[in-house]
Scaffold this motif. Sequence first.
Motif, PDB file in Angstrom:
ATOM      1  N   GLY A  22       0.328  -5.379  12.839  1.00  0.00           N
ATOM      2  CA  GLY A  22       1.289  -5.251  11.517  1.00  0.00           C
ATOM      3  C   GLY A  22       2.634  -5.126  11.972  1.00  0.00           C
ATOM      4  O   GLY A  22       3.702  -5.686  11.329  1.00  0.00           O
ATOM      5  N   ILE A  23       3.057  -4.674  13.356  1.00  0.00           N
ATOM      6  CA  ILE A  23       4.191  -4.842  13.834  1.00  0.00           C
ATOM      7  C   ILE A  23       4.708  -6.389  13.862  1.00  0.00           C
ATOM      8  O   ILE A  23       5.810  -6.808  13.615  1.00  0.00           O
ATOM      9  N   GLU A  24       3.779  -7.185  14.288  1.00  0.00           N
ATOM     10  CA  GLU A  24       4.174  -8.410  14.727  1.00  0.00           C
ATOM     11  C   GLU A  24       4.214  -9.147  13.191  1.00  0.00           C
ATOM     12  O   GLU A  24       5.550  -9.867  13.129  1.00  0.00           O
ATOM     13  N   ARG A  25       3.579  -8.814  12.043  1.00  0.00           N
ATOM     14  CA  ARG A  25       3.870  -9.408  10.852  1.00  0.00           C
ATOM     15  C   ARG A  25       5.378  -8.850  10.279  1.00  0.00           C
ATOM     16  O   ARG A  25       5.962  -9.771   9.721  1.00  0.00           O
ATOM     17  N   PRO A  33       9.701  -5.541   4.423  1.00  0.00           N
ATOM     18  CA  PRO A  33       8.173  -5.386   4.589  1.00  0.00           C
ATOM     19  C   PRO A  33       7.759  -4.788   3.444  1.00  0.00           C
ATOM     20  O   PRO A  33       8.488  -4.268   2.363  1.00  0.00           O
ATOM     21  N   SER A  34       6.359  -4.772   3.337  1.00  0.00           N
ATOM     22  CA  SER A  34       5.793  -4.025   2.109  1.00  0.00           C
ATOM     23  C   SER A  34       5.870  -2.454   1.823  1.00  0.00           C
ATOM     24  O   SER A  34       5.915  -2.046   3.171  1.00  0.00           O
ATOM     25  N   SER A  35       6.030  -1.766   0.883  1.00  0.00           N
ATOM     26  CA  SER A  35       6.204  -0.575   0.749  1.00  0.00           C
ATOM     27  C   SER A  35       5.125   0.103   1.301  1.00  0.00           C
ATOM     28  O   SER A  35       3.876  -0.165   1.043  1.00  0.00           O
ATOM     29  N   GLY A  36       5.365   1.202   2.187  1.00  0.00           N
ATOM     30  CA  GLY A  36       4.490   2.028   2.796  1.00  0.00           C
ATOM     31  C   GLY A  36       3.536   1.604   3.956  1.00  0.00           C
ATOM     32  O   GLY A  36       2.724   2.222   4.528  1.00  0.00           O
ATOM     33  N   ASP A  37       3.822   0.270   4.514  1.00  0.00           N
ATOM     34  CA  ASP A  37       3.246  -0.035   5.973  1.00  0.00           C
ATOM     35  C   ASP A  37       4.066   0.238   6.990  1.00  0.00           C
ATOM     36  O   ASP A  37       5.079  -0.425   7.241  1.00  0.00           O
TER      37      ASP A  37
END
Length: 198
Positions: free
Chosen positions: A163-166, A177-181
């Motif tokens: 997720g950090i790399e995304r 980034p998407s909300s909440g991630d």
Amino acid sequence: MERSVAGRVEQVFLQGSTRNRAGKQLLISLQLVVRDHGLLRWRQAHPAVVLRDTDWLVGHPLGYVAGRANGYVYGSYEDGVIDLLEPDNRPHKLSAVSETVQNSVLPWLEETAQPDFMVAAPSITLGVGGSSIIEWLASCGRSDLIGDVVRRVIDSQPGVRDGIERGRQMARDGQRPSSGDQAEALGWSAESLATWSS
């Protein structure tokens, strides 16, 4: 309870359970919140590299920092929940909360007030605060500590690495980034602030 020091607001507040019932259950959970007015001003001045437009720095249930031994922090959500149903037990339970505030919460507040100490804050604090904490580090002129925070989050929660790399890739691609991630947010902020500070 609230304390304000030089634009920083530290709060311990009570939250009742939605399952409380008269004569059956009276549970209260204690929450910790730190707000920083300097961080808010910095965020307002740098909207392209921030994800929040508030003064919120970090916050989570008090139970996560409810115990300390040999410099290590331990605790669980339940450690910050008190049952006040029995009137005869209330003074004892409230006294125990006071002791927890003195022995655990005040040291946590000190850790979260200084960039060098924030890096060593409990991993739950770094994971929950994530992008907000590294924005605060940048606002304090301590972007050099951002990598340390990201590494500590990954070390304590290896599953967030992807997720950090995304999030990093999103920042390189000019996306948000998407909300909440939280993992994506942390990666996005780390990448955005690395570019901003260089």
